[in-house]
Structure formats: C-alpha cells, structure tokens
Scaffold this active site. Sequence first.
Site, PDB file in Angstrom:
ATOM      1  N   GLU A  39     -12.084  11.226 -45.170  1.00  0.00           N
ATOM      2  CA  GLU A  39     -11.601  11.042 -43.786  1.00  0.00           C
ATOM      3  C   GLU A  39     -10.095  11.246 -43.612  1.00  0.00           C
ATOM      4  O   GLU A  39      -9.640  11.425 -42.490  1.00  0.00           O
ATOM      5  CB  GLU A  39     -11.990   9.655 -43.261  1.00  0.00           C
ATOM      6  CG  GLU A  39     -11.212   8.545 -43.924  1.00  0.00           C
ATOM      7  CD  GLU A  39     -10.918   7.377 -42.990  1.00  0.00           C
ATOM      8  OE1 GLU A  39     -11.462   7.307 -41.894  1.00  0.00           O
ATOM      9  OE2 GLU A  39     -10.107   6.525 -43.398  1.00  0.00           O
ATOM     10  N   ASN A  40      -9.332  11.200 -44.718  1.00  0.00           N
ATOM     11  CA  ASN A  40      -7.867  11.349 -44.611  1.00  0.00           C
ATOM     12  C   ASN A  40      -7.365  12.628 -45.289  1.00  0.00           C
ATOM     13  O   ASN A  40      -6.175  12.740 -45.587  1.00  0.00           O
ATOM     14  CB  ASN A  40      -7.157  10.168 -45.270  1.00  0.00           C
ATOM     15  CG  ASN A  40      -7.590   8.828 -44.730  1.00  0.00           C
ATOM     16  OD1 ASN A  40      -8.297   8.084 -45.404  1.00  0.00           O
ATOM     17  ND2 ASN A  40      -7.194   8.532 -43.515  1.00  0.00           N
ATOM     18  N   HIS A  68     -11.604   8.062 -39.040  1.00  0.00           N
ATOM     19  CA  HIS A  68     -10.770   9.229 -38.730  1.00  0.00           C
ATOM     20  C   HIS A  68     -11.523  10.563 -38.789  1.00  0.00           C
ATOM     21  O   HIS A  68     -10.923  11.611 -38.595  1.00  0.00           O
ATOM     22  CB  HIS A  68      -9.584   9.305 -39.704  1.00  0.00           C
ATOM     23  CG  HIS A  68      -8.601   8.190 -39.533  1.00  0.00           C
ATOM     24  ND1 HIS A  68      -8.004   7.899 -38.321  1.00  0.00           N
ATOM     25  CD2 HIS A  68      -8.106   7.286 -40.415  1.00  0.00           C
ATOM     26  CE1 HIS A  68      -7.183   6.871 -38.467  1.00  0.00           C
ATOM     27  NE2 HIS A  68      -7.235   6.474 -39.720  1.00  0.00           N
ATOM     28  N   HIS A 151     -17.443   1.889 -44.844  1.00  0.00           N
ATOM     29  CA  HIS A 151     -16.050   2.149 -44.503  1.00  0.00           C
ATOM     30  C   HIS A 151     -15.603   1.064 -43.535  1.00  0.00           C
ATOM     31  O   HIS A 151     -15.905   1.117 -42.336  1.00  0.00           O
ATOM     32  CB  HIS A 151     -15.956   3.542 -43.868  1.00  0.00           C
ATOM     33  CG  HIS A 151     -14.565   4.053 -43.762  1.00  0.00           C
ATOM     34  ND1 HIS A 151     -13.918   4.655 -44.809  1.00  0.00           N
ATOM     35  CD2 HIS A 151     -13.679   4.037 -42.738  1.00  0.00           C
ATOM     36  CE1 HIS A 151     -12.702   5.002 -44.423  1.00  0.00           C
ATOM     37  NE2 HIS A 151     -12.525   4.624 -43.175  1.00  0.00           N
ATOM     38  N   HIS A 176     -11.783   2.692 -47.010  1.00  0.00           N
ATOM     39  CA  HIS A 176     -10.920   2.576 -45.818  1.00  0.00           C
ATOM     40  C   HIS A 176      -9.590   1.871 -46.092  1.00  0.00           C
ATOM     41  O   HIS A 176      -8.577   2.261 -45.521  1.00  0.00           O
ATOM     42  CB  HIS A 176     -11.631   1.861 -44.652  1.00  0.00           C
ATOM     43  CG  HIS A 176     -10.705   1.565 -43.489  1.00  0.00           C
ATOM     44  ND1 HIS A 176     -10.242   2.552 -42.659  1.00  0.00           N
ATOM     45  CD2 HIS A 176     -10.160   0.411 -43.043  1.00  0.00           C
ATOM     46  CE1 HIS A 176      -9.455   1.998 -41.732  1.00  0.00           C
ATOM     47  NE2 HIS A 176      -9.375   0.706 -41.947  1.00  0.00           N
ATOM     48  N   HIS A 178      -7.792   1.797 -48.819  1.00  0.00           N
ATOM     49  CA  HIS A 178      -6.955   2.585 -49.728  1.00  0.00           C
ATOM     50  C   HIS A 178      -6.388   1.744 -50.873  1.00  0.00           C
ATOM     51  O   HIS A 178      -5.475   2.209 -51.568  1.00  0.00           O
ATOM     52  CB  HIS A 178      -5.807   3.298 -48.996  1.00  0.00           C
ATOM     53  CG  HIS A 178      -6.261   4.232 -47.922  1.00  0.00           C
ATOM     54  ND1 HIS A 178      -5.398   5.009 -47.196  1.00  0.00           N
ATOM     55  CD2 HIS A 178      -7.498   4.529 -47.460  1.00  0.00           C
ATOM     56  CE1 HIS A 178      -6.073   5.740 -46.318  1.00  0.00           C
ATOM     57  NE2 HIS A 178      -7.343   5.455 -46.459  1.00  0.00           N
TER      58      HIS A 178
HETATM   59 FE   LIG Z   1      -8.948   6.039 -45.066  1.00  0.00          FE
HETATM   60 FE   LIG Z   2     -10.552   4.677 -42.462  1.00  0.00          FE
END
Ligand SMILES: [Fe+2]
Ligand SMILES: [Fe+2]
Length: 258
Positions: A39-40, A68, A151, A176, A178
């Site tokens: 997602e990132n 995201h 997530h 999510h 990190h």
């Molecule tokens: Fe993330």
């Molecule tokens: Fe996220």
Amino acid sequence: MRILVLGDVFGRPGRSILFERLRQVRRDYALDRVVANGENASGGLGLTAKAARQLLEAGIDVMTGGNHTFRRSDIIPFFETTDRLLRPANYPPGAPGAGCLVCRPKDGPPYAVINLLGRTFMPAVDCPFATAETLLAGLPADVPVRLVDFHAEATSEKKAMGYFLDGRVSAVLGTHTHIQTADAQLLPRGTAYMTDIGLTGPVASALGMDPEEVIARFRTGLPRRFVVSKAAPEMQGALLDIDAATGKVVTITPWRLA
Ligand SMILES: [Fe+2]
Ligand SMILES: [Fe+2]
C-alpha cells in the site's frame, strides 16, 4: 510449505531492496511463496500500476493492500488485469478489485490470502469480522492454508481478530503500523499471530518518511508534504513454516534482513 509475508513496502527504497534481493532471498530461505503488503510502494502513499506490475514480477506472489491502496487512480484499472493484487475485502460493495484470493499454483500446495482493514482510526469500511466470517464460509475445504493480512491501527482490534479467527486460519498477521512487534505466537487453537510484521523500506525514519517534516507537522498542526526517507532499507516480515496438509503453522518467526 514455507511462506514469507513482508510488511508494508515503502517508496523507492522498499521497492529497490525487493528488486535487488528478493530472488536470492527466495532461494536462500527455500521459500515456496512470498506475500507482501504494497500500500505504500509509490512515494510512501499508494501504489501505481507500474510499481504493482514490477513488484509482482520481482518475486511477490500476492500483494495485499490497506487504507492507501486507492490513492493513485491508475491502480483502479490495474485490478482488471491481475488477481494477484488484493485490496481490503471489507471495502463497501462496488470497490474495484477483490480482497480474497485462492491460489492453486502448479508447483506447490494451494493457499488462500484474505486482506482486511481495521476500523479504529481508519476509513469507514464494513465490519472486518463479519467480512472474514463470510469469506471463510466460501473458501474451498481443500485449501487449508489460509493467510490473513489484517491492516489495522489498533493493537486491540488486531488481537481481537487473531482470537476471532484462531483455529480457522493459518495465520493472522498485522500490517499498517510499520513497526515490527515482538509478539509472534501460536494462539490456543493453533493460528499464528503477530500484531505487526513491520516495514519493507527505510526503517531509520518516521514510519518511512523523513522525520523533519513529520516533526514539523506535529509541532505546528499544519499540513506538510512528507518526503520518503533516504535511510537504508530493510526487509521485515514473518516467516511461516506450515503443514500444507492441515494448514497449521508449525513455526512463526519474526524476520528481517538489512
Ligand atoms: Fe502502510
Ligand atoms: Fe496503512
């Protein structure tokens, strides 16, 4: 069956370490499959179609998503071209793509991946618990290997999901935040659980971003444009050894490679 599940791939540093090292990691660790949260992957926020395609070609079998996922509009038509990219299953009806996949590779046992989004400090989506229940009821009985990427922000929601699905899926792995957590465990009915499997990207940073702008936003309350950190990337995740006949995880090991 050995599966490596990688935490959120972050920006160019996260993509680069996968392009450069994932093939070798697959050989070194005798991995059968690699699942990663993407997602990132583009600029730290969202995922472009180009990045998604490159990551799926670089040795990721299935890529999951999160809050995201839909930030870059060109990812929407990309969902039409592949079933190996998931988005959270509990987006309201009509969202592009799917949040659950059954893979039947020619060279190994079948497995299922489910992607869910938490609701605490997150976008308004449907209930992840009810969605999980519906999806599990629809999975074929001959696919006991079942991975869930949950997530979510709140540790409480993640632990609740772990216990809710305990004994019904192989693993519930959080993404999510990190930040890799030190709580890899087997729950009472055998499901492997970890609150967050971490970051694939520049770890010495503010969750992947350069700390300077993040500090400024906290100190002023004003919007700032965040910049992807230039710190050296790591790969972080969870390594699962699974009995493919029963779907039970034999060992879950927090995993990182700098
Ligand atoms: Fe993330
Ligand atoms: Fe996220």
